[in-house]
Design a protein around this motif. Structure first.
Motif, mmCIF file in Angstrom:
data_model
loop_
_atom_site.group_PDB
_atom_site.id
_atom_site.type_symbol
_atom_site.label_atom_id
_atom_site.label_comp_id
_atom_site.label_asym_id
_atom_site.label_seq_id
_atom_site.Cartn_x
_atom_site.Cartn_y
_atom_site.Cartn_z
ATOM 1 N N TYR A 164 20.161 -24.401 22.983
ATOM 2 C CA TYR A 164 21.207 -24.958 22.135
ATOM 3 C C TYR A 164 22.360 -25.453 22.979
ATOM 4 O O TYR A 164 22.566 -24.993 24.107
ATOM 5 C CB TYR A 164 21.690 -23.934 21.095
ATOM 6 N N ASN A 191 11.626 -25.458 21.357
ATOM 7 C CA ASN A 191 10.499 -25.760 22.237
ATOM 8 C C ASN A 191 9.682 -24.497 22.477
ATOM 9 O O ASN A 191 8.971 -24.388 23.463
ATOM 10 C CB ASN A 191 10.991 -26.348 23.560
ATOM 11 N N THR A 226 14.399 -30.410 16.298
ATOM 12 C CA THR A 226 15.794 -30.238 16.678
ATOM 13 C C THR A 226 16.627 -30.257 15.405
ATOM 14 O O THR A 226 16.358 -31.050 14.507
ATOM 15 C CB THR A 226 16.248 -31.373 17.611
ATOM 16 N N THR A 249 23.661 -27.924 18.452
ATOM 17 C CA THR A 249 22.351 -28.559 18.367
ATOM 18 C C THR A 249 21.323 -27.577 18.913
ATOM 19 O O THR A 249 21.431 -27.140 20.053
ATOM 20 C CB THR A 249 22.322 -29.864 19.178
ATOM 21 N N GLN A 267 20.866 -29.592 13.756
ATOM 22 C CA GLN A 267 22.285 -29.438 14.038
ATOM 23 C C GLN A 267 22.959 -28.658 12.928
ATOM 24 O O GLN A 267 22.553 -28.746 11.769
ATOM 25 C CB GLN A 267 22.961 -30.801 14.178
ATOM 26 N N LYS A 277 17.315 -26.713 19.711
ATOM 27 C CA LYS A 277 15.996 -27.288 19.961
ATOM 28 C C LYS A 277 14.972 -26.155 20.015
ATOM 29 O O LYS A 277 15.181 -25.167 20.700
ATOM 30 C CB LYS A 277 15.976 -28.046 21.283
#
Length: 128
Positions: free
Chosen positions: A41, A53, A88, A49, A90, A51
């Motif tokens: 983040y 993965n 992703t 934000t 936010q 992410k």
């Protein structure tokens, strides 16, 4: 030459100290560590934000913020809609200050963003 390199490192470290801090995960729980592995983040101007993965779809994730200079400041970014692998998302950070009944939300302009410390508060795998 050595003096120039040393001076440039000192100059860079001054700017690095003024940026937000991202705390590493300190939990020893293997399931939790596997859940947050691959998550990253970033924070910029009141927005986090996130992410994913990692290896798992996520149900709920919350990232908290505190301040190095104001012990009563608390911020939280909630990701309650879930986040599938590879996505992703936010979320706005909501900041409060004060304790107990005196706690109230404050605007982003009143927050010293350079002294914020971010960390994972909660990460739950999605149930399918």
């Amino acid at each position: 030459m050595k003096k120039i390199i040393l001076a440039s490192f000192l100059l860079i470290s001054v700017f690095a100290v003024r940026a937000q801090t991202y705390q590493a995960v300190t939990s020893k729980n293997k399931t939790y560590l596997a859940t947050v592995k691959g998550l990253s983040y970033t924070y910029k101007n009141g927005v986090v934000t996130l992410k994913n993965n990692g290896n798992y779809d996520l149900g709920t994730v919350s990232i908290i913020a505190s301040s190095k200079t104001d012990a009563s400041l608390f911020g939280i970014a909630l990701f309650e809609d879930g986040l599938e692998k590879g996505q992703t998302a936010q979320s706005t950070v909501y900041f409060t200050t004060g304790e107990g009944k005196d706690s109230h939300e404050i605007p982003l302009t009143a927050v010293d963003q350079k002294n914020l410390v971010f960390s994972f508060d909660k990460a739950v795998r999605a149930v399918r």
